[in-house]
Scaffold this active site. Structure first.
Site, PDB file in Angstrom:
ATOM      1  N   ASP A 128      90.754  99.873  82.660  1.00 39.38           N
ATOM      2  CA  ASP A 128      91.225  98.720  81.899  1.00 39.38           C
ATOM      3  C   ASP A 128      90.807  98.793  80.435  1.00 39.38           C
ATOM      4  O   ASP A 128      91.614  98.602  79.524  1.00 39.38           O
ATOM      5  CB  ASP A 128      90.683  97.454  82.551  1.00 39.38           C
ATOM      6  CG  ASP A 128      91.250  96.186  81.953  1.00 39.38           C
ATOM      7  OD1 ASP A 128      92.381  96.220  81.459  1.00 39.38           O
ATOM      8  OD2 ASP A 128      90.558  95.157  82.002  1.00 39.38           O
ATOM      9  N   LYS A 139      92.955 108.261  94.142  1.00 34.18           N
ATOM     10  CA  LYS A 139      93.219 109.540  94.811  1.00 34.18           C
ATOM     11  C   LYS A 139      91.969 110.102  95.491  1.00 34.18           C
ATOM     12  O   LYS A 139      91.990 110.453  96.665  1.00 34.18           O
ATOM     13  CB  LYS A 139      93.741 110.553  93.786  1.00 34.18           C
ATOM     14  CG  LYS A 139      94.990 110.119  93.043  1.00 34.18           C
ATOM     15  CD  LYS A 139      96.193 110.093  93.943  1.00 34.18           C
ATOM     16  CE  LYS A 139      97.470 109.838  93.161  1.00 34.18           C
ATOM     17  NZ  LYS A 139      98.665 109.812  94.021  1.00 34.18           N
ATOM     18  N   ARG A 176     106.338  92.739  72.018  1.00 36.59           N
ATOM     19  CA  ARG A 176     104.904  92.513  72.169  1.00 36.59           C
ATOM     20  C   ARG A 176     104.332  93.226  73.384  1.00 36.59           C
ATOM     21  O   ARG A 176     103.139  93.143  73.648  1.00 36.59           O
ATOM     22  CB  ARG A 176     104.623  91.010  72.276  1.00 36.59           C
ATOM     23  CG  ARG A 176     104.888  90.234  70.974  1.00 36.59           C
ATOM     24  CD  ARG A 176     104.817  88.736  71.199  1.00 36.59           C
ATOM     25  NE  ARG A 176     103.544  88.373  71.810  1.00 36.59           N
ATOM     26  CZ  ARG A 176     103.387  87.359  72.653  1.00 36.59           C
ATOM     27  NH1 ARG A 176     104.432  86.637  73.017  1.00 36.59           N
ATOM     28  NH2 ARG A 176     102.201  87.071  73.141  1.00 36.59           N
ATOM     29  N   LYS A 177     105.166  93.946  74.126  1.00 35.00           N
ATOM     30  CA  LYS A 177     104.719  94.670  75.316  1.00 35.00           C
ATOM     31  C   LYS A 177     104.323  96.099  74.956  1.00 35.00           C
ATOM     32  O   LYS A 177     105.070  96.808  74.292  1.00 35.00           O
ATOM     33  CB  LYS A 177     105.816  94.696  76.379  1.00 35.00           C
ATOM     34  CG  LYS A 177     106.208  93.332  76.911  1.00 35.00           C
ATOM     35  CD  LYS A 177     107.302  93.469  77.959  1.00 35.00           C
ATOM     36  CE  LYS A 177     107.710  92.121  78.527  1.00 35.00           C
ATOM     37  NZ  LYS A 177     108.777  92.252  79.552  1.00 35.00           N
TER      38      LYS A 177
END
Length: 230
Positions: free
Chosen positions: A152, A175, A196-197
């Site tokens: 993140d 994995k 804005r993405k």
């Protein structure tokens, strides 16, 4: 990203009409007085130190830049962030002044030990990560939530190079488990921007690149200073 990660590593401060001051400060060489936790300490293993030195060499020609990492946000930066993004009725300045970044809140060697490097031309962030003993999930392995956190914040830094962002979606495929105290390479890259993405890809591999531990994709939304978060 976790809500606290929106301010992680950043000297936050933005003026709505121009490039966010937070981004400019983080990706510049401006001097800061806070302790930088993205530097070697006694808990770092030989492998982590070796990789760190290799990337510091890459920084010498200017193609890569090491990013600083702080435990707390400077008071001015915190105030600027709250001014633009937090409704006044939700501000708790006294409590917030004591807040610490999640990934820097544990003692050295027990939690998240990492250093990040930024390549502007490639729109890429590489994070060298060593998971401490207090990040255990299954015996001997790093907790999946801790892995999600390091993904993140690493992917978030890619997006943050374009402005102040928060996580909208994080999709992770686990994995292979990551052993505690081992060193892995978290590689994230900004793939595309749509308004804005911001779309970012991320992988975690062993230092020899033979083992793929994790794959992930993330969507971040650039914050609108005219729309408070609360």
């Amino acid at each position: 990203m976790l809500r606290s990660c929106a301010m992680r590593l950043r000297t936050l401060g933005a003026t709505p009409a121009r490039r966010p001051e937070a981004t400019r400060r983080l990706f510049s060489s401006e001097e800061v007085v806070c302790k930088d936790y993205a530097l070697p300490n006694p808990s770092w293993t030989k492998d982590l130190r070796l990789l760190f030195d290799q990337f510091m060499k890459k920084c010498e020609d200017g193609s890569w830049k090491r990013l600083p990492s702080y435990r707390q946000n400077p008071p001015q930066a915190l105030q600027e962030f709250q001014t633009h993004f937090v409704d006044s009725k939700f501000k708790k300045e006294e409590q917030m002044s004591k807040a610490q970044q999640f990934t820097r809140s544990l003692e050295e060697g027990l939690g998240f030990e990492y250093a990040m490097f930024y390549n502007k031309a490639e729109k890429r962030i590489v994070c060298l990560f060593q998971g401490g003993l207090h990040l255990q999930g299954m015996p001997g392995f790093v907790h999946g939530g801790a892995i999600a956190t390091i993904i993140d914040i690493t992917a978030g830094m890619c997006a943050f190079s374009e402005g102040i962002v928060m996580t909208a979606n994080l999709n992770i495929d686990y994995k292979k488990p990551i052993p505690l105290l081992s060193v892995v390479v978290v590689n994230s890259q900004l793939q595309k921007i749509e308004g804005r993405k911001l779309f970012v890809s991320c992988t975690i591999q062993s230092t020899d690149e033979k083992t793929l531990h994790t794959q992930a994709t993330a969507l971040f939304i650039k914050l609108d200073p005219d729309k408070p978060l609360t």
